[in-house]
Design a protein around this motif. Structure first.
Motif, PDB file in Angstrom:
ATOM      1  N   MET A   1      10.864   4.535  -6.795  1.00 38.74           N
ATOM      2  CA  MET A   1      10.300   3.502  -7.680  1.00 38.74           C
ATOM      3  C   MET A   1       9.080   2.865  -7.014  1.00 38.74           C
ATOM      4  O   MET A   1       9.089   2.617  -5.824  1.00 38.74           O
ATOM      5  N   ASN A   2       8.065   2.596  -7.805  1.00 40.99           N
ATOM      6  CA  ASN A   2       6.831   2.031  -7.264  1.00 40.99           C
ATOM      7  C   ASN A   2       6.981   0.601  -6.782  1.00 40.99           C
ATOM      8  O   ASN A   2       7.769  -0.163  -7.321  1.00 40.99           O
ATOM      9  N   SER A   3       6.173   0.270  -5.793  1.00 38.34           N
ATOM     10  CA  SER A   3       6.109  -1.106  -5.317  1.00 38.34           C
ATOM     11  C   SER A   3       5.044  -1.828  -6.133  1.00 38.34           C
ATOM     12  O   SER A   3       4.160  -1.194  -6.706  1.00 38.34           O
ATOM     13  N   VAL A   4       5.135  -3.149  -6.166  1.00 43.70           N
ATOM     14  CA  VAL A   4       4.137  -3.949  -6.881  1.00 43.70           C
ATOM     15  C   VAL A   4       2.781  -3.841  -6.163  1.00 43.70           C
ATOM     16  O   VAL A   4       1.728  -3.978  -6.788  1.00 43.70           O
ATOM     17  N   GLY A   5       2.824  -3.581  -4.867  1.00 42.09           N
ATOM     18  CA  GLY A   5       1.605  -3.319  -4.110  1.00 42.09           C
ATOM     19  C   GLY A   5       1.374  -1.807  -4.090  1.00 42.09           C
ATOM     20  O   GLY A   5       2.203  -1.069  -3.565  1.00 42.09           O
ATOM     21  N   VAL A  48       4.019  -5.694   1.241  1.00 48.94           N
ATOM     22  CA  VAL A  48       4.370  -6.195  -0.098  1.00 48.94           C
ATOM     23  C   VAL A  48       4.091  -7.696  -0.251  1.00 48.94           C
ATOM     24  O   VAL A  48       3.644  -8.145  -1.304  1.00 48.94           O
ATOM     25  N   GLN A  49       4.315  -8.468   0.825  1.00 51.76           N
ATOM     26  CA  GLN A  49       4.063  -9.912   0.726  1.00 51.76           C
ATOM     27  C   GLN A  49       2.578 -10.186   0.514  1.00 51.76           C
ATOM     28  O   GLN A  49       2.211 -11.119  -0.201  1.00 51.76           O
ATOM     29  N   ILE A  52       1.844  -9.524  -3.112  1.00 46.31           N
ATOM     30  CA  ILE A  52       2.379 -10.595  -3.962  1.00 46.31           C
ATOM     31  C   ILE A  52       1.422 -11.799  -3.969  1.00 46.31           C
ATOM     32  O   ILE A  52       1.173 -12.402  -5.014  1.00 46.31           O
ATOM     33  N   LYS A  55      -1.722 -10.975  -5.981  1.00 45.70           N
ATOM     34  CA  LYS A  55      -1.482 -10.954  -7.428  1.00 45.70           C
ATOM     35  C   LYS A  55      -0.988 -12.295  -7.966  1.00 45.70           C
ATOM     36  O   LYS A  55      -0.684 -12.405  -9.152  1.00 45.70           O
ATOM     37  N   ILE A  57       1.832 -13.835  -7.659  1.00 43.53           N
ATOM     38  CA  ILE A  57       3.171 -13.810  -8.252  1.00 43.53           C
ATOM     39  C   ILE A  57       3.951 -14.991  -7.661  1.00 43.53           C
ATOM     40  O   ILE A  57       4.088 -15.092  -6.442  1.00 43.53           O
TER      41      ILE A  57
END
Lengths: 76, 278
Positions: A1-5, A48-49, A52, A55, A57
């Motif tokens: 599954m893809n990461s948001v980054g 990832v942080q 985030i 973006k 979030i």
């Protein structure tokens, strides 16, 4: 599954693989001799942080197991 | 036509199955006996208000919808918990765009706390797009907090959306535990609260939110079952390969034995024939 980054997906995949194995083979069986995935997690989190934050979030300051009221009101 | 005999729930069914309250099949259940109870907040004002007060803020009106259901996953607790972390992607999760762990720790009493961030598509009904043009393009960010307690064999999750909150907040709490009637199954007690603080359209929004929530529950359950079945399929397939190998070996032995026997018979027959000629 893809990461948001976009650039974090590979790091996430490596960590997930390590975690899933540890979770099923050690953690659920009550074996608690340390977490072998710490380094992979750190690398993945750095990536990832950052994504985030970029973006915008709004995950900061939210109470665990429940939304923080102030934030919930401010976010749209 | 002969009316169909009532199907009894039981281990006779081989497939994993999500079921409603009372552990019956949804299609068997009549309309009057609905497994998922959804009530408008007004009729449960006290409960909703109590809950909101307990959370210390007037951020959400004591209105909205509350749903509860009891589901069953046909897999043992440890397999279900493991599948929980491997459920994306699956054929039913097309609306889930990204998945990340943003926090994870093991507590001193050996519980695993995690926070997962999910990005999902934000499909809105046409009539709602008119009211929220700015929201249309943005996907929904969802946080899913969880506590896995291997000692008590329970898992509790708490999921809610962190943006579009003025439009609608969907909160969901799930408690997974060993099914008391069959320890090789896992039951899920699911509760959801859907609320909108928008004056005027909140009721319509809640109706829409509830409908989407239900369809998402179905999708998530189907996805969960898919992942579980895949995991369950992996273990027996290895055994099957081994069984097949064993069978091949045995067959070879039998074949060898048969050849020997045939040879033996043939030679005996030949001897007989020879004897006859003599």
């Amino acid at each position: 599954m893809n990461s948001v980054g976009e650039g974090c997906t590979e790091l996430k995949r490596e960590y997930d693989q390590c975690f899933n194995r540890w979770f099923a083979e050690k953690f659920l069986k009550g074996e608690n001799a340390g977490d072998p995935c710490v380094q992979l997690f750190k690398r993945y989190q750095l990536c990832v942080q950052k994504a985030i934050k970029e973006k915008d979030i709004p995950i900061e300051g939210l109470e665990f197991m429940g939304p923080s009221k102030g934030k919930a009101e401010n976010s749209s | 036509m002969v009316p169909a005999a009532p199907r009894t729930p039981g281990p006779a069914r081989s497939r994993l199955h999500w079921e409603g309250a009372g552990l019956r099949r949804p299609e068997v259940r009549g309309r009057r006996r609905r497994g998922r109870k959804c009530v408008r907040g007004r009729s449960r004002k006290r409960g909703a208000r109590g809950r909101a007060a307990g959370r210390g803020g007037p951020w959400r009106e004591p209105m909205g919808k509350h749903c509860a259901s009891l589901g069953l996953l046909r897999g043992p607790w440890d397999q279900v918990f493991a599948a929980f972390w491997q459920r994306y992607p699956n054929p039913y999760s097309k609306h889930v765009l990204t998945e990340d762990i943003v926090h994870r720790e093991v507590t001193a009493d050996q519980k695993l706390l995690s926070r997962r961030l999910l990005t999902k598509t934000n499909r809105m009904p046409r009539w709602a797009e008119r009211f929220f043009p700015a929201n249309v393009a943005h996907s929904v960010y969802i946080l899913e907090d969880s506590i896995v307690d291997p000692k008590n064999r329970t898992m509790t999750t708490y999921t809610w959306n962190i943006n579009h909150a003025r439009l609608m907040v969907v909160e969901e709490r799930c408690v997974y535990c060993v099914n008391p009637e069959n320890s090789s199954w896992t039951q899920v007690r699911r509760e959801a609260w859907i609320s909108s603080s928008l004056f005027g359209v909140s009721r319509a929004i809640q109706e829409f939110g509830l409908a989407r929530f239900k369809s998402n529950v179905t999708k998530s359950t189907k996805g969960f079952e898919y992942v579980l079945a895949k995991m369950q399929g992996e273990a027996p397939s290895k055994t099957l390969v081994e069984t097949a190998k064993e069978a091949t070996e045995k067959a070879k032995e039998t074949a060898l034995a048969a050849t020997e026997k045939a040879k033996d018979l043939a030679s005996k027959a030949a001897t007989k024939k020879k004897q006859q000629y003599v």
